[in-house]
Design a protein around this motif. Structure first.
Motif, short mmCIF file in Angstrom:
data_model
loop_
_atom_site.label_atom_id
_atom_site.label_comp_id
_atom_site.label_asym_id
_atom_site.label_seq_id
_atom_site.Cartn_x
_atom_site.Cartn_y
_atom_site.Cartn_z
N VAL A 28 0.84 -1.20 0.00
CA VAL A 28 0.00 0.00 0.00
C VAL A 28 0.87 1.25 0.00
O VAL A 28 2.03 1.23 0.43
CB VAL A 28 -0.94 0.03 1.23
N ASP A 29 0.28 2.34 -0.48
CA ASP A 29 0.90 3.66 -0.40
C ASP A 29 0.50 4.24 0.95
O ASP A 29 -0.69 4.42 1.22
CB ASP A 29 0.38 4.54 -1.54
N ASP A 30 1.47 4.53 1.82
CA ASP A 30 1.15 4.95 3.18
C ASP A 30 0.65 6.39 3.29
O ASP A 30 0.37 6.87 4.38
CB ASP A 30 2.33 4.72 4.13
N ARG A 31 0.52 7.09 2.15
CA ARG A 31 -0.05 8.43 2.18
C ARG A 31 -1.56 8.41 2.02
O ARG A 31 -2.28 9.18 2.64
CB ARG A 31 0.58 9.30 1.09
N ARG A 32 -2.04 7.50 1.15
CA ARG A 32 -3.49 7.39 0.92
C ARG A 32 -4.03 6.01 1.29
O ARG A 32 -5.22 5.79 1.25
CB ARG A 32 -3.80 7.69 -0.55
N GLU A 142 4.02 -6.96 6.83
CA GLU A 142 5.10 -6.47 7.69
C GLU A 142 4.55 -5.53 8.77
O GLU A 142 4.91 -5.63 9.95
CB GLU A 142 6.13 -5.73 6.84
N LEU A 143 3.65 -4.62 8.39
CA LEU A 143 3.10 -3.67 9.35
C LEU A 143 2.19 -4.34 10.37
O LEU A 143 1.85 -3.73 11.38
CB LEU A 143 2.31 -2.58 8.62
N GLY A 144 1.82 -5.58 10.11
CA GLY A 144 0.95 -6.30 11.02
C GLY A 144 1.56 -6.61 12.37
O GLY A 144 0.90 -7.19 13.22
N HIS A 145 2.81 -6.21 12.58
CA HIS A 145 3.47 -6.47 13.87
C HIS A 145 3.98 -5.18 14.52
O HIS A 145 4.70 -5.23 15.51
CB HIS A 145 4.64 -7.43 13.68
N TYR A 146 3.61 -4.04 13.97
CA TYR A 146 4.14 -2.77 14.47
C TYR A 146 3.36 -2.28 15.69
O TYR A 146 2.20 -2.59 15.88
CB TYR A 146 4.07 -1.70 13.38
N GLY A 147 4.04 -1.46 16.50
CA GLY A 147 3.39 -0.83 17.64
C GLY A 147 2.65 0.42 17.20
O GLY A 147 2.98 1.02 16.17
N PRO A 189 -9.15 4.08 12.40
CA PRO A 189 -9.18 4.48 10.99
C PRO A 189 -7.79 4.89 10.51
O PRO A 189 -7.03 5.54 11.24
CB PRO A 189 -10.15 5.66 10.97
N VAL A 190 -7.45 4.53 9.29
CA VAL A 190 -6.10 4.82 8.80
C VAL A 190 -5.85 6.31 8.64
O VAL A 190 -4.69 6.74 8.64
CB VAL A 190 -5.81 4.09 7.47
N HIS A 191 -6.92 7.13 8.54
CA HIS A 191 -6.68 8.57 8.40
C HIS A 191 -6.16 9.18 9.70
O HIS A 191 -5.72 10.34 9.73
CB HIS A 191 -7.93 9.30 7.90
N GLU A 192 -6.20 8.41 10.80
CA GLU A 192 -5.64 8.87 12.06
C GLU A 192 -4.14 8.55 12.17
O GLU A 192 -3.49 8.96 13.12
CB GLU A 192 -6.37 8.23 13.25
N LEU A 193 -3.63 7.80 11.23
CA LEU A 193 -2.23 7.38 11.29
C LEU A 193 -1.32 8.44 10.67
O LEU A 193 -1.67 9.10 9.70
CB LEU A 193 -2.05 6.05 10.56
N GLY A 194 -0.14 8.55 11.25
CA GLY A 194 0.83 9.51 10.75
C GLY A 194 2.08 8.81 10.23
O GLY A 194 2.00 7.89 9.43
N ALA A 195 3.21 9.24 10.76
CA ALA A 195 4.49 8.71 10.29
C ALA A 195 4.66 7.25 10.69
O ALA A 195 4.08 6.77 11.66
CB ALA A 195 5.62 9.55 10.87
N ILE A 196 5.48 6.55 9.91
CA ILE A 196 5.80 5.15 10.17
C ILE A 196 7.31 5.03 10.29
O ILE A 196 8.05 5.54 9.44
CB ILE A 196 5.30 4.24 9.04
N SER A 197 7.77 4.38 11.34
CA SER A 197 9.21 4.18 11.54
C SER A 197 9.55 2.71 11.35
O SER A 197 9.11 1.86 12.12
CB SER A 197 9.63 4.63 12.94
N TRP A 198 10.33 2.43 10.29
CA TRP A 198 10.76 1.05 10.06
C TRP A 198 11.72 0.60 11.15
O TRP A 198 11.62 -0.52 11.65
CB TRP A 198 11.42 0.93 8.68
N ILE A 203 4.04 2.78 14.32
CA ILE A 203 3.20 3.68 13.54
C ILE A 203 2.66 4.72 14.52
O ILE A 203 2.17 4.38 15.60
CB ILE A 203 2.02 2.93 12.89
N TYR A 204 2.76 5.99 14.14
CA TYR A 204 2.37 7.08 15.03
C TYR A 204 0.97 7.57 14.70
O TYR A 204 0.64 7.80 13.53
CB TYR A 204 3.39 8.22 14.94
N ALA A 205 0.15 7.70 15.73
CA ALA A 205 -1.22 8.18 15.58
C ALA A 205 -1.33 9.57 16.20
O ALA A 205 -0.77 9.82 17.27
CB ALA A 205 -2.20 7.22 16.25
N ASP A 206 -2.07 10.44 15.55
CA ASP A 206 -2.14 11.83 15.97
C ASP A 206 -3.29 12.10 16.94
O ASP A 206 -3.93 13.16 16.90
CB ASP A 206 -2.27 12.74 14.75
N ILE A 207 -3.58 11.17 17.82
CA ILE A 207 -4.64 11.32 18.81
C ILE A 207 -4.15 10.76 20.15
O ILE A 207 -3.16 10.01 20.19
CB ILE A 207 -5.93 10.60 18.39
#
Length: 248
Positions: A28-32, A142-147, A189-198, A203-207
Protein backbone atom coordinates in the motif's frame (compact mmCIF):
# COMPACT_ATOMS: atom_id res chain seq x y z
CA UNK A 1 -16.95 -5.20 1.49
CA UNK A 2 -14.34 -5.23 4.24
CA UNK A 3 -12.00 -8.17 4.69
CA UNK A 4 -9.24 -8.81 7.22
CA UNK A 5 -5.86 -9.31 5.68
CA UNK A 6 -5.29 -12.23 8.04
CA UNK A 7 -8.10 -14.00 6.19
CA UNK A 8 -6.90 -12.81 2.78
CA UNK A 9 -3.53 -14.55 3.22
CA UNK A 10 -5.39 -17.87 2.91
CA UNK A 11 -6.97 -16.99 -0.45
CA UNK A 12 -5.91 -18.89 -3.55
CA UNK A 13 -5.52 -17.09 -6.87
CA UNK A 14 -7.53 -18.43 -9.78
CA UNK A 15 -6.60 -17.32 -13.27
CA UNK A 16 -8.94 -17.63 -16.30
CA UNK A 17 -7.38 -20.99 -17.09
CA UNK A 18 -6.78 -22.46 -13.67
CA UNK A 19 -5.48 -21.94 -10.16
CA UNK A 20 -2.01 -20.54 -9.57
CA UNK A 21 -0.56 -19.63 -6.20
CA UNK A 22 -2.03 -17.72 -3.29
CA UNK A 23 -2.11 -14.19 -1.92
CA UNK A 24 0.99 -13.49 0.13
CA UNK A 25 0.77 -9.77 0.86
CA UNK A 26 -0.64 -6.38 -0.11
CA UNK A 27 1.55 -3.37 -0.79
CA UNK A 28 0.00 0.00 0.00
CA UNK A 29 0.90 3.66 -0.40
CA UNK A 30 1.15 4.95 3.18
CA UNK A 31 -0.05 8.43 2.18
CA UNK A 32 -3.49 7.39 0.92
CA UNK A 33 -3.49 3.75 2.04
CA UNK A 34 -4.45 2.58 -1.43
CA UNK A 35 -3.38 -0.96 -2.41
CA UNK A 36 -0.78 -0.62 -5.13
CA UNK A 37 0.17 -4.28 -5.60
CA UNK A 38 -1.21 -7.68 -4.71
CA UNK A 39 1.71 -9.99 -3.96
CA UNK A 40 1.12 -13.53 -5.24
CA UNK A 41 3.22 -16.52 -4.24
CA UNK A 42 3.45 -18.69 -7.37
CA UNK A 43 6.41 -20.76 -6.27
CA UNK A 44 6.78 -24.24 -4.87
CA UNK A 45 6.03 -24.51 -1.16
CA UNK A 46 9.76 -24.88 -0.49
CA UNK A 47 10.90 -22.20 -2.93
CA UNK A 48 8.43 -19.33 -2.95
CA UNK A 49 8.42 -16.95 -5.90
CA UNK A 50 6.62 -13.67 -5.29
CA UNK A 51 5.15 -11.66 -8.16
CA UNK A 52 3.11 -8.46 -8.33
CA UNK A 53 -0.30 -7.97 -9.92
CA UNK A 54 -2.53 -4.90 -9.90
CA UNK A 55 -5.87 -4.82 -8.05
CA UNK A 56 -7.51 -3.74 -11.33
CA UNK A 57 -7.23 -7.31 -12.67
CA UNK A 58 -9.35 -8.73 -9.81
CA UNK A 59 -12.75 -9.91 -11.02
CA UNK A 60 -14.23 -11.19 -7.75
CA UNK A 61 -13.56 -12.67 -4.32
CA UNK A 62 -15.18 -15.93 -3.32
CA UNK A 63 -15.22 -15.96 0.48
CA UNK A 64 -16.74 -19.42 0.72
CA UNK A 65 -13.95 -21.03 -1.28
CA UNK A 66 -11.29 -18.51 -0.21
CA UNK A 67 -10.45 -17.76 -3.82
CA UNK A 68 -9.71 -14.57 -5.71
CA UNK A 69 -10.54 -14.58 -9.43
CA UNK A 70 -8.39 -12.49 -11.76
CA UNK A 71 -8.62 -11.60 -15.45
CA UNK A 72 -5.19 -13.00 -16.30
CA UNK A 73 -3.94 -16.35 -17.51
CA UNK A 74 -1.76 -18.50 -15.28
CA UNK A 75 1.18 -17.79 -17.60
CA UNK A 76 0.65 -14.04 -17.32
CA UNK A 77 0.67 -14.25 -13.54
CA UNK A 78 3.76 -16.46 -13.48
CA UNK A 79 5.54 -13.97 -15.77
CA UNK A 80 4.43 -10.90 -13.80
CA UNK A 81 7.15 -8.61 -12.35
CA UNK A 82 8.87 -10.04 -9.30
CA UNK A 83 8.73 -8.37 -5.91
CA UNK A 84 12.34 -7.26 -6.28
CA UNK A 85 11.31 -4.86 -9.09
CA UNK A 86 9.20 -2.77 -6.71
CA UNK A 87 10.08 -3.71 -3.10
CA UNK A 88 8.30 -2.23 -0.06
CA UNK A 89 10.24 -0.31 2.58
CA UNK A 90 10.80 -3.41 4.72
CA UNK A 91 12.63 -5.13 1.86
CA UNK A 92 14.47 -1.98 0.84
CA UNK A 93 15.97 -1.77 4.33
CA UNK A 94 16.62 -5.46 4.79
CA UNK A 95 20.29 -6.22 5.32
CA UNK A 96 21.37 -9.47 3.75
CA UNK A 97 24.02 -11.56 5.55
CA UNK A 98 26.70 -10.79 2.97
CA UNK A 99 26.03 -7.04 3.30
CA UNK A 100 26.29 -7.11 7.10
CA UNK A 101 29.26 -9.42 7.41
CA UNK A 102 31.12 -8.49 4.25
CA UNK A 103 33.01 -11.30 2.55
CA UNK A 104 32.69 -14.08 1.56
CA UNK A 105 30.06 -13.12 -1.01
CA UNK A 106 27.83 -15.79 -2.55
CA UNK A 107 28.00 -16.00 -6.34
CA UNK A 108 25.81 -18.55 -8.09
CA UNK A 109 25.76 -20.70 -4.98
CA UNK A 110 29.57 -20.71 -4.65
CA UNK A 111 31.63 -18.60 -2.28
CA UNK A 112 33.99 -16.11 -3.83
CA UNK A 113 37.01 -15.38 -1.66
CA UNK A 114 38.28 -12.68 -3.99
CA UNK A 115 37.56 -9.23 -2.50
CA UNK A 116 37.84 -7.54 -5.88
CA UNK A 117 35.29 -9.85 -7.49
CA UNK A 118 32.93 -9.69 -4.55
CA UNK A 119 32.94 -5.89 -4.32
CA UNK A 120 32.40 -5.53 -8.05
CA UNK A 121 29.47 -7.93 -8.03
CA UNK A 122 27.94 -6.28 -4.98
CA UNK A 123 28.16 -2.83 -6.58
CA UNK A 124 26.32 -4.01 -9.69
CA UNK A 125 23.56 -5.83 -7.80
CA UNK A 126 23.19 -3.06 -5.23
CA UNK A 127 22.68 -0.30 -7.80
CA UNK A 128 20.04 -2.26 -9.70
CA UNK A 129 18.22 -3.42 -6.56
CA UNK A 130 17.57 0.10 -5.27
CA UNK A 131 16.71 1.66 -8.63
CA UNK A 132 12.95 1.53 -8.04
CA UNK A 133 12.73 2.27 -4.30
CA UNK A 134 9.55 3.95 -3.09
CA UNK A 135 9.73 5.36 0.48
CA UNK A 136 5.93 5.22 0.78
CA UNK A 137 5.38 1.62 -0.35
CA UNK A 138 4.51 -0.52 2.67
CA UNK A 139 3.83 -4.21 3.21
CA UNK A 140 0.64 -4.80 5.22
CA UNK A 141 1.99 -8.17 6.30
CA UNK A 142 5.10 -6.47 7.69
CA UNK A 143 3.10 -3.67 9.35
CA UNK A 144 0.95 -6.30 11.02
CA UNK A 145 3.47 -6.47 13.87
CA UNK A 146 4.14 -2.77 14.47
CA UNK A 147 3.39 -0.83 17.64
CA UNK A 148 0.92 2.06 17.75
CA UNK A 149 2.31 5.21 19.35
CA UNK A 150 -0.26 7.85 20.32
CA UNK A 151 0.68 11.45 21.07
CA UNK A 152 1.02 10.61 24.77
CA UNK A 153 2.52 7.13 24.70
CA UNK A 154 2.13 3.57 23.54
CA UNK A 155 -1.45 2.62 22.69
CA UNK A 156 -1.02 -1.02 21.65
CA UNK A 157 0.06 -2.89 18.58
CA UNK A 158 -1.32 -3.80 15.17
CA UNK A 159 -2.87 -7.24 14.88
CA UNK A 160 -4.51 -6.97 11.46
CA UNK A 161 -5.82 -4.64 8.77
CA UNK A 162 -9.23 -4.20 7.17
CA UNK A 163 -9.28 -3.61 3.43
CA UNK A 164 -12.22 -2.71 1.21
CA UNK A 165 -12.10 -5.40 -1.47
CA UNK A 166 -14.15 -3.27 -3.89
CA UNK A 167 -12.04 -0.12 -3.85
CA UNK A 168 -8.82 -1.77 -2.64
CA UNK A 169 -8.28 0.83 0.02
CA UNK A 170 -7.14 0.10 3.55
CA UNK A 171 -9.83 1.36 5.94
CA UNK A 172 -8.82 0.34 9.46
CA UNK A 173 -6.08 -1.18 11.50
CA UNK A 174 -7.07 -3.70 14.19
CA UNK A 175 -5.29 -2.65 17.38
CA UNK A 176 -4.78 -4.70 20.50
CA UNK A 177 -4.74 -2.02 23.18
CA UNK A 178 -2.01 -1.72 25.79
CA UNK A 179 -3.79 0.36 28.43
CA UNK A 180 -5.14 -1.10 31.66
CA UNK A 181 -5.36 -4.71 32.75
CA UNK A 182 -7.88 -5.77 30.14
CA UNK A 183 -6.71 -6.15 26.57
CA UNK A 184 -9.25 -5.05 24.02
CA UNK A 185 -9.35 -5.06 20.23
CA UNK A 186 -10.43 -1.81 18.61
CA UNK A 187 -10.45 -0.36 15.12
CA UNK A 188 -8.37 2.69 14.29
CA UNK A 189 -9.18 4.48 10.99
CA UNK A 190 -6.10 4.82 8.80
CA UNK A 191 -6.68 8.57 8.40
CA UNK A 192 -5.64 8.87 12.06
CA UNK A 193 -2.23 7.38 11.29
CA UNK A 194 0.83 9.51 10.75
CA UNK A 195 4.49 8.71 10.29
CA UNK A 196 5.80 5.15 10.17
CA UNK A 197 9.21 4.18 11.54
CA UNK A 198 10.76 1.05 10.06
CA UNK A 199 13.66 1.07 12.54
CA UNK A 200 11.39 1.52 15.59
CA UNK A 201 8.71 -0.77 14.12
CA UNK A 202 6.10 1.81 15.10
CA UNK A 203 3.20 3.68 13.54
CA UNK A 204 2.37 7.08 15.03
CA UNK A 205 -1.22 8.18 15.58
CA UNK A 206 -2.14 11.83 15.97
CA UNK A 207 -4.64 11.32 18.81
CA UNK A 208 -4.39 10.59 22.56
CA UNK A 209 -3.91 7.07 23.84
CA UNK A 210 -7.28 7.03 25.61
CA UNK A 211 -9.08 7.76 22.35
CA UNK A 212 -7.76 4.46 21.03
CA UNK A 213 -7.94 2.32 24.17
CA UNK A 214 -11.56 3.34 24.95
CA UNK A 215 -12.88 3.14 21.39
CA UNK A 216 -15.86 0.84 20.70
CA UNK A 217 -14.66 -2.74 21.00
CA UNK A 218 -14.09 -4.54 17.73
CA UNK A 219 -15.81 -7.80 16.90
CA UNK A 220 -15.38 -9.20 13.36
CA UNK A 221 -19.08 -10.13 13.19
CA UNK A 222 -20.04 -6.47 13.55
CA UNK A 223 -18.36 -5.36 10.33
CA UNK A 224 -21.63 -5.65 8.44
CA UNK A 225 -23.34 -3.42 11.02
CA UNK A 226 -23.55 0.08 9.53
CA UNK A 227 -24.48 1.56 12.92
CA UNK A 228 -21.18 0.31 14.35
CA UNK A 229 -19.15 2.19 11.74
CA UNK A 230 -21.21 5.33 12.33
CA UNK A 231 -20.53 5.12 16.07
CA UNK A 232 -16.87 4.47 15.37
CA UNK A 233 -16.60 7.54 13.15
CA UNK A 234 -18.42 9.58 15.77
CA UNK A 235 -16.05 8.40 18.48
CA UNK A 236 -12.89 9.46 16.66
CA UNK A 237 -14.52 12.69 15.53
CA UNK A 238 -15.39 13.73 19.10
CA UNK A 239 -14.09 17.25 19.86
CA UNK A 240 -12.59 16.06 23.17
CA UNK A 241 -10.00 14.12 21.21
CA UNK A 242 -9.77 16.39 18.21
CA UNK A 243 -8.82 19.29 20.45
CA UNK A 244 -5.98 17.33 22.08
CA UNK A 245 -4.48 15.97 18.89
CA UNK A 246 -1.36 17.63 17.59
CA UNK A 247 0.18 17.04 14.22
CA UNK A 248 3.62 15.47 14.23
Amino acid sequence: MLIQTGDLWHFRVRAVDGEIGRIHDLHVDDRRWVVRDIVVDVGHWLTGHLVLIRPAVVVSLDHGHQTIHVALTAEQIADAPGIETHPPVARQNRVEPYEYLGLPFLLSGLESFSPAVAIAEFSRSDSSRFRHCDPHLRSLRELGHYGIEAIDGEAGHVEDWLVDAHTWRTRYTVVKTACGRSRRHVLLPVHELGAISWSARAIYADIPRDAISHAPEYEPARLSDADYEIRLDGWYGHPTYRGQATRR
